[in-house]
Scaffold this active site. Structure first.
Site, PDB file in Angstrom:
ATOM      1  N   THR A  46       0.823  -1.207   0.000  1.00  5.92           N
ATOM      2  CA  THR A  46       0.000   0.000   0.000  1.00  5.92           C
ATOM      3  C   THR A  46       0.857   1.258   0.000  1.00  5.92           C
ATOM      4  O   THR A  46       0.570   2.228  -0.712  1.00  5.92           O
ATOM      5  CB  THR A  46      -0.918   0.014   1.239  1.00  5.92           C
ATOM      6  OG1 THR A  46      -1.668  -1.199   1.279  1.00  5.92           O
ATOM      7  CG2 THR A  46      -1.863   1.192   1.216  1.00  5.92           C
ATOM      8  N   TYR A 109     -13.254  -3.588   0.252  1.00  8.19           N
ATOM      9  CA  TYR A 109     -14.450  -2.988  -0.355  1.00  8.19           C
ATOM     10  C   TYR A 109     -15.658  -3.919  -0.390  1.00  8.19           C
ATOM     11  O   TYR A 109     -16.761  -3.535  -0.026  1.00  8.19           O
ATOM     12  CB  TYR A 109     -14.133  -2.459  -1.761  1.00  8.19           C
ATOM     13  CG  TYR A 109     -15.265  -1.651  -2.370  1.00  8.19           C
ATOM     14  CD1 TYR A 109     -15.541  -0.365  -1.906  1.00  8.19           C
ATOM     15  CD2 TYR A 109     -16.077  -2.169  -3.374  1.00  8.19           C
ATOM     16  CE1 TYR A 109     -16.589   0.375  -2.435  1.00  8.19           C
ATOM     17  CE2 TYR A 109     -17.124  -1.425  -3.894  1.00  8.19           C
ATOM     18  CZ  TYR A 109     -17.377  -0.159  -3.428  1.00  8.19           C
ATOM     19  OH  TYR A 109     -18.422   0.571  -3.953  1.00  8.19           O
ATOM     20  N   TYR A 135      -2.319 -10.264   5.269  1.00  7.43           N
ATOM     21  CA  TYR A 135      -2.268  -8.859   5.655  1.00  7.43           C
ATOM     22  C   TYR A 135      -3.659  -8.406   6.046  1.00  7.43           C
ATOM     23  O   TYR A 135      -4.565  -8.368   5.205  1.00  7.43           O
ATOM     24  CB  TYR A 135      -1.718  -8.033   4.487  1.00  7.43           C
ATOM     25  CG  TYR A 135      -1.575  -6.544   4.715  1.00  7.43           C
ATOM     26  CD1 TYR A 135      -1.576  -5.981   5.987  1.00  7.43           C
ATOM     27  CD2 TYR A 135      -1.436  -5.692   3.626  1.00  7.43           C
ATOM     28  CE1 TYR A 135      -1.440  -4.618   6.180  1.00  7.43           C
ATOM     29  CE2 TYR A 135      -1.297  -4.312   3.800  1.00  7.43           C
ATOM     30  CZ  TYR A 135      -1.304  -3.782   5.074  1.00  7.43           C
ATOM     31  OH  TYR A 135      -1.167  -2.431   5.256  1.00  7.43           O
ATOM     32  N   ARG A 140      -8.312   0.043   6.103  1.00  6.61           N
ATOM     33  CA  ARG A 140      -8.303   0.237   4.653  1.00  6.61           C
ATOM     34  C   ARG A 140      -9.294  -0.684   3.925  1.00  6.61           C
ATOM     35  O   ARG A 140      -9.801  -0.325   2.877  1.00  6.61           O
ATOM     36  CB  ARG A 140      -6.891  -0.009   4.099  1.00  6.61           C
ATOM     37  CG  ARG A 140      -5.885   1.061   4.487  1.00  6.61           C
ATOM     38  CD  ARG A 140      -4.566   0.837   3.754  1.00  6.61           C
ATOM     39  NE  ARG A 140      -3.569   1.842   4.092  1.00  6.61           N
ATOM     40  CZ  ARG A 140      -3.455   3.026   3.503  1.00  6.61           C
ATOM     41  NH1 ARG A 140      -4.305   3.371   2.561  1.00  6.61           N
ATOM     42  NH2 ARG A 140      -2.523   3.877   3.867  1.00  6.61           N
ATOM     43  N   LYS A 164       0.701 -10.079   8.693  1.00 14.21           N
ATOM     44  CA  LYS A 164       0.964  -8.683   9.028  1.00 14.21           C
ATOM     45  C   LYS A 164      -0.350  -8.139   9.564  1.00 14.21           C
ATOM     46  O   LYS A 164      -1.303  -7.924   8.827  1.00 14.21           O
ATOM     47  CB  LYS A 164       1.414  -7.894   7.797  1.00 14.21           C
ATOM     48  CG  LYS A 164       1.627  -6.409   8.079  1.00 14.21           C
ATOM     49  CD  LYS A 164       1.917  -5.622   6.809  1.00 14.21           C
ATOM     50  CE  LYS A 164       2.020  -4.123   7.112  1.00 14.21           C
ATOM     51  NZ  LYS A 164       2.197  -3.309   5.878  1.00 14.21           N
ATOM     52  N   ILE A 206       6.521  -5.033   9.784  1.00 20.22           N
ATOM     53  CA  ILE A 206       6.671  -4.481   8.436  1.00 20.22           C
ATOM     54  C   ILE A 206       6.319  -3.012   8.579  1.00 20.22           C
ATOM     55  O   ILE A 206       5.160  -2.654   8.779  1.00 20.22           O
ATOM     56  CB  ILE A 206       5.792  -5.195   7.401  1.00 20.22           C
ATOM     57  CG1 ILE A 206       6.268  -6.637   7.234  1.00 20.22           C
ATOM     58  CG2 ILE A 206       5.851  -4.464   6.053  1.00 20.22           C
ATOM     59  CD1 ILE A 206       5.417  -7.482   6.297  1.00 20.22           C
TER      60      ILE A 206
END
Length: 292
Positions: A46, A109, A135, A140, A164, A206
Site C-alpha cells: 500500500t 471494499y 495482511y 483500509r 501482518k 513491516i
C-alpha cells in the site's frame, strides 16, 4: 522462517515532480536500508501507491529493487485485492524467482464474510509457489479478519507462514500471539505498537517509518526481540513523535515528507493522494532534525 524476523519495510515508490518513477531514488532507498540494518524489503504494498502503478511500472519497480538489492536481503512482493481469480492469475504471470514470499491483503471494499475471507486465502494458498504472509488492515479494507479466521488458515495451510496484523488492536494481537501455531509469525503492521507486539512474542514489524530511519528502528526491534525492554523503549520514545506525524494526514505522504527532509527523495504522490500540508511538513522536518 527466520528470514522474516525483525524489521521489514514497506518501500515507497518515489516519484519525480512530473509523476514518473524516480528509479535513482528507489535504488538509493534500497541501499540506505541495507546499509542501516533492515532485515527484509516489501515491494508494491500500500505504501508503494501500488494501485496507481501500471502493470509495466510495477515490473520496472520490481526490477529496480531486485537489481539494487542484488540478493542481499529477502524480498516480499505484494499481490492482493478483492478479485480472487485475478490475484491467482497475477501470481501465475509474475516472475517470482527472486521473491521469498507474497504479502496478500484481506479482500477490501466487498466486505466478505469470514468464510469468504478463508476461501479467498485457501484459493491463493493452493495456487502460490511461494510462502504467503496474510495482511489484515481493517482501516483500509472495511473488513476485519478475525483471529479465528487467521488461526484457521495458519493451521490448515503450511505455506501461510505469517500475518501482518495492522488493526491497531492490542487485544487482537494478544489473541493471535496466545493461540498461534508455534511456527506461525505475528508481524506488526502498526509502527506505534510494534515494540509492544515484539515484547509479547511477535516476530517483528513491516514498517513504514523504518525505511527512512532504519538504524534506530531496526535497533529498537532487535532489542525487543532480545527482551531488552528498557533500552528498546528509549528508542521507541525517541521515534514516537515522528511515528505519529507520518500518519496524521495520509500514508505515504507523511513518510515521503520524511524522505524529503532527509534529502533522499521528493515528496511527490499521485492522485487521489496529495502531499503533506505545509504545517505537517514543518513538524516532520523539525522532528527529523532532532533525530540526527
Amino acid at each position: 522462517m527466520t528470514k522474516f524476523l525483525g524489521t521489514g519495510v514497506a518501500l515507497i515508490t518515489p516519484f519525480n515532480t512530473d509523476l514518473s518513477i524516480d528509479h535513482n531514488a528507489l535504488d538509493t532507498i534500497v541501499n540506505f536500508n541495507i546499509d542501516n540494518g533492515t532485515e527484509y524489503l516489501v515491494i508494491c504494498g500500500t505504501t508503494a501507491e501500488s494501485v496507481t502503478l501500471t502493470k509495466q511500472e510495477k515490473k520496472d519497480v520490481i526490477t529496480t529493487i531486485k537489481k539494487a538489492n542484488n540478493g542481499r536481503l529477502p524480498l516480499v512482493l505484494g499481490i492482493g485485492g478483492n478479485n480472487t481469480a485475478e490475484i491467482i492469475e497475477e501470481i501465475k504471470a509474475t516472475d517470482l524467482s527472486d521473491i521469498d514470499a507474497i504479502l496478500s491483503v484481506s479482500p477490501y471494499y466487498t466486505k466478505p464474510t469470514q468464510e469468504g475471507v478463508y476461501q479467498h486465502f485457501k484459493a491463493i494458498s493452493e495456487a502460490s509457489p511461494k510462502p504467503i504472509i496474510l495482511y489484515n488492515v481493517p482501516g483500509r479494507t472495511a473488513s476485519n479478519m478475525l483471529p479465528t479466521t487467521t488461526l484457521r488458515l495458519a493451521n490448515d495451510f503450511k505455506n501461510i507462514i505469517a500475518i501482518k496484523e495492522a488493526g491497531n488492536n492490542v487485544g487482537q494481537y494478544l489473541q493471535l500471539l496466545k493461540n498461534k501455531p508455534d511456527d506461525f509469525m505475528i508481524i506488526s503492521g502498526d509502527d506505534d505498537l510494534a515494540l509492544g507486539v515484539v515484547l509479547a512474542g511477535g516476530a517483528g514489524v513491516i514498517s513504514v517509518l523504518g525505511q527512512a530511519l532504519p538504524k534506530d528502528f531496526t535497533n529498537m526491534i532487535r532489542l525487543g526481540l532480545e527482551g531488552n525492554a528498557k533500552e528498546a523503549y528509549k528508542l521507541h520514545f525517541k521515534l514516537m513523535d515522528v511515528t505519529a506525524q507520518i500518519f496524521e494526514e495520509n500514508n505515504p505522504a507523511g513518510i515521503k515528507a520524511v524522505f524529503q527532509a532527509l534529502g533522499l527523495a521528493q515528496d511527490t504522490v499521485r492522485l487521489p493522494l496529495v502531499v503533506a500540508s505545509d504545517a505537517l511538513k514543518g513538524k516532520i522536518k523539525k522532528s527529523v532534525a532532532l533525530l540526527k
